[in-house]
Design a protein around this motif. Sequence first.
Motif, PDB file in Angstrom:
ATOM      1  N   ASP A   1      11.508  10.180  -0.402  1.00 28.77           N
ATOM      2  CA  ASP A   1      11.786  10.027  -1.480  1.00 28.77           C
ATOM      3  C   ASP A   1      12.212   7.844  -0.930  1.00 28.77           C
ATOM      4  O   ASP A   1      12.070   7.263  -1.472  1.00 28.77           O
ATOM      5  N   LEU A   2      11.922   7.513   0.468  1.00 22.67           N
ATOM      6  CA  LEU A   2      11.491   5.782   1.132  1.00 22.67           C
ATOM      7  C   LEU A   2      10.671   5.638  -0.205  1.00 22.67           C
ATOM      8  O   LEU A   2      10.733   4.123  -0.344  1.00 22.67           O
ATOM      9  N   VAL A   3      10.054   6.639   0.574  1.00 21.14           N
ATOM     10  CA  VAL A   3       8.614   6.112  -0.297  1.00 21.14           C
ATOM     11  C   VAL A   3       8.536   5.334  -1.741  1.00 21.14           C
ATOM     12  O   VAL A   3       7.915   4.297  -2.831  1.00 21.14           O
ATOM     13  N   GLY A   4       9.340   6.175  -2.128  1.00 16.46           N
ATOM     14  CA  GLY A   4       9.286   6.713  -4.069  1.00 16.46           C
ATOM     15  C   GLY A   4       7.394   6.557  -4.927  1.00 16.46           C
ATOM     16  O   GLY A   4       7.588   7.289  -4.580  1.00 16.46           O
ATOM     17  N   LYS A   5       8.009   5.283  -5.555  1.00 20.41           N
ATOM     18  CA  LYS A   5       7.102   5.450  -6.196  1.00 20.41           C
ATOM     19  C   LYS A   5       6.060   3.953  -6.178  1.00 20.41           C
ATOM     20  O   LYS A   5       5.713   3.860  -7.304  1.00 20.41           O
ATOM     21  N   ALA A   6       5.941   3.522  -5.107  1.00 17.17           N
ATOM     22  CA  ALA A   6       5.701   3.041  -4.781  1.00 17.17           C
ATOM     23  C   ALA A   6       4.063   2.718  -4.738  1.00 17.17           C
ATOM     24  O   ALA A   6       2.954   4.004  -4.628  1.00 17.17           O
ATOM     25  N   ASP A   7       2.891   1.647  -4.642  1.00 19.37           N
ATOM     26  CA  ASP A   7       1.774   2.183  -4.966  1.00 19.37           C
ATOM     27  C   ASP A   7       1.201   1.877  -4.126  1.00 19.37           C
ATOM     28  O   ASP A   7      -0.671   2.093  -3.492  1.00 19.37           O
ATOM     29  N   GLY A   8       1.425   1.566  -2.416  1.00 23.30           N
ATOM     30  CA  GLY A   8       0.857   2.224  -1.420  1.00 23.30           C
ATOM     31  C   GLY A   8       1.423   1.796  -0.576  1.00 23.30           C
ATOM     32  O   GLY A   8       3.098   1.149  -0.429  1.00 23.30           O
ATOM     33  N   ILE A   9       1.694   1.475   0.657  1.00 25.97           N
ATOM     34  CA  ILE A   9       1.427   1.850   2.272  1.00 25.97           C
ATOM     35  C   ILE A   9       1.455   1.100   2.970  1.00 25.97           C
ATOM     36  O   ILE A   9       0.357   1.460   3.215  1.00 25.97           O
ATOM     37  N   VAL A  10       1.979   0.189   3.772  1.00 25.07           N
ATOM     38  CA  VAL A  10       1.767  -0.386   4.496  1.00 25.07           C
ATOM     39  C   VAL A  10       2.246   0.146   5.871  1.00 25.07           C
ATOM     40  O   VAL A  10       3.444   0.111   6.031  1.00 25.07           O
ATOM     41  N   ASP A  11       1.682   0.634   7.037  1.00 26.06           N
ATOM     42  CA  ASP A  11       1.735   0.787   8.229  1.00 26.06           C
ATOM     43  C   ASP A  11       2.490  -0.092   9.441  1.00 26.06           C
ATOM     44  O   ASP A  11       1.310  -0.613   9.915  1.00 26.06           O
ATOM     45  N   ALA A  12       2.982  -0.442   9.239  1.00 23.41           N
ATOM     46  CA  ALA A  12       3.957  -1.792  10.488  1.00 23.41           C
ATOM     47  C   ALA A  12       5.079  -1.218  11.049  1.00 23.41           C
ATOM     48  O   ALA A  12       5.527  -1.592  11.772  1.00 23.41           O
ATOM     49  N   VAL A  13       4.868  -0.265  11.870  1.00 24.27           N
ATOM     50  CA  VAL A  13       5.101   0.415  12.788  1.00 24.27           C
ATOM     51  C   VAL A  13       4.689   1.155  14.491  1.00 24.27           C
ATOM     52  O   VAL A  13       4.206   0.070  14.007  1.00 24.27           O
ATOM     53  N   ASP A  14       5.945   1.448  14.984  1.00 26.95           N
ATOM     54  CA  ASP A  14       5.515   1.213  16.222  1.00 26.95           C
ATOM     55  C   ASP A  14       4.869   2.423  17.410  1.00 26.95           C
ATOM     56  O   ASP A  14       5.029   2.112  18.227  1.00 26.95           O
ATOM     57  N   ASN A  15       5.139   3.654  16.177  1.00 25.10           N
ATOM     58  CA  ASN A  15       4.290   4.771  16.994  1.00 25.10           C
ATOM     59  C   ASN A  15       3.390   5.761  16.380  1.00 25.10           C
ATOM     60  O   ASN A  15       4.031   5.551  14.857  1.00 25.10           O
ATOM     61  N   PHE A  16       2.919   6.625  16.640  1.00 27.00           N
ATOM     62  CA  PHE A  16       2.345   7.397  15.705  1.00 27.00           C
ATOM     63  C   PHE A  16       3.139   8.804  14.915  1.00 27.00           C
ATOM     64  O   PHE A  16       2.482   9.058  14.364  1.00 27.00           O
ATOM     65  N   THR A  17       4.119   8.895  15.473  1.00 26.58           N
ATOM     66  CA  THR A  17       4.994   9.854  15.215  1.00 26.58           C
ATOM     67  C   THR A  17       4.866   9.551  13.838  1.00 26.58           C
ATOM     68  O   THR A  17       5.061  10.015  12.638  1.00 26.58           O
ATOM     69  N   VAL A  18       5.831   8.264  13.441  1.00 25.95           N
ATOM     70  CA  VAL A  18       5.923   7.736  11.885  1.00 25.95           C
ATOM     71  C   VAL A  18       4.728   7.165  11.648  1.00 25.95           C
ATOM     72  O   VAL A  18       4.454   7.592  10.506  1.00 25.95           O
ATOM     73  N   ARG A  19       4.074   6.783  12.052  1.00 25.80           N
ATOM     74  CA  ARG A  19       2.689   6.893  11.548  1.00 25.80           C
ATOM     75  C   ARG A  19       2.145   7.854  10.671  1.00 25.80           C
ATOM     76  O   ARG A  19       1.270   8.409   9.598  1.00 25.80           O
ATOM     77  N   TYR A  20       1.646   9.446  11.493  1.00 25.01           N
ATOM     78  CA  TYR A  20       1.548  10.450  10.498  1.00 25.01           C
ATOM     79  C   TYR A  20       2.532  11.042   9.395  1.00 25.01           C
ATOM     80  O   TYR A  20       1.464  11.484   8.855  1.00 25.01           O
ATOM     81  N   LEU A  21       3.285  10.640   9.679  1.00 21.92           N
ATOM     82  CA  LEU A  21       4.328  10.945   8.258  1.00 21.92           C
ATOM     83  C   LEU A  21       4.424  10.454   7.344  1.00 21.92           C
ATOM     84  O   LEU A  21       3.750  10.117   6.368  1.00 21.92           O
TER      85      LEU A  21
END
Lengths: 92, 247
Positions: free
Chosen positions: B113-133
């Motif tokens: 839902d957060l990503v919604g209809k975005a055309d792309g995702i930038v991974d700028a997080v600090d952990n792989f749990t969220v990166r894998y999501l």
Amino acid sequence: MSVRIRFFARFRELADPEIVTEVREGTSITALIYAVTENNQAARDAIFDQEGGFRRYVILMQNGARIETTRAGETMVADGDEIAIFPPVAGG
Amino acid sequence: MLTEREQERYHRQILLFGEEGQDLLKEAHLFIAGAGGLGSPVSLYLAAAGVGMLTIVDHDMVERTNLNRQILHRDRDLGRPKVDSAQDTLREINPDITVRGINATIQADNVADLVGKADGIVDAVDNFTVRYLLNEVAFAKGIPLFHGAIQGFYGQAATIVPPDTACLRCMFPHPPPGEPAPVIGVTPGIIGTIQATEAIKYLLGCGELLTNRLFIWDGFRTRAEEIRVQKNASCAVCCRSMGEKEA
């Protein structure tokens, strides 16, 4: 036979960036890296777990091709091989 | 259509890829996961370039220890939600785009839902749990993921374009340890601008993307290298979704 080992990123703070060494035929990647870190406990602790296997997140490459850490013990090196070891990072 | 003001603002890059390219950026929506070390340079450059809509998500407040690297935030922002500070900074940089800050924790039950209809995702997080999501939702939605990670003087980046390229799980089947990492601000600066470059090229459909390659930055020795990465045929994320699409 002669093989070249390249350490990347943080591992370069623990070991020489590049090591060229002579090994016997039938030497596995695990045995090779274990041998070159014999006198470098900090590097060995960073690369290997307590059971002597590669830490699972370490990325291993043999001549540019990915080798799963779980298969490094059964993957033999050949004359002229280049083995690369890279520790990915997690921060953001 | 670009306004006269936009034509003037983007004049130097319109020389590079034309008004058609600038229109592509204006119509694009990117989702930036994280308003910290990587999220700062990524969002600043995407905003300045005129990416029409930026959604930026973070759940933290600005702390003084952030300020050596998180250049979205200022001393006056201490104690504010990072997304509020990020919105203010990005709107100051470019009032001609839409910035949406969401103060939320990215989790399995809200990431789509957060990503919604975005055309792309930038991974700028600090952990792989969220990166894998983020990786999973990128494949579920068929949109690219621009990966970056840093520690100290070191960093890595890669671009993942579903369904064809190696995904984050193919590259990193096992997460590296997520201990609190030392870092100097220039490192996320370098990796973040690479991620922003990749996102811009993807939106424009130009250049060669950082796909099936892992870019490795060693700022301590000023060396940039890359290693080839391949799709893992048994990958539970990208090979499963390929199979589902074929079925």
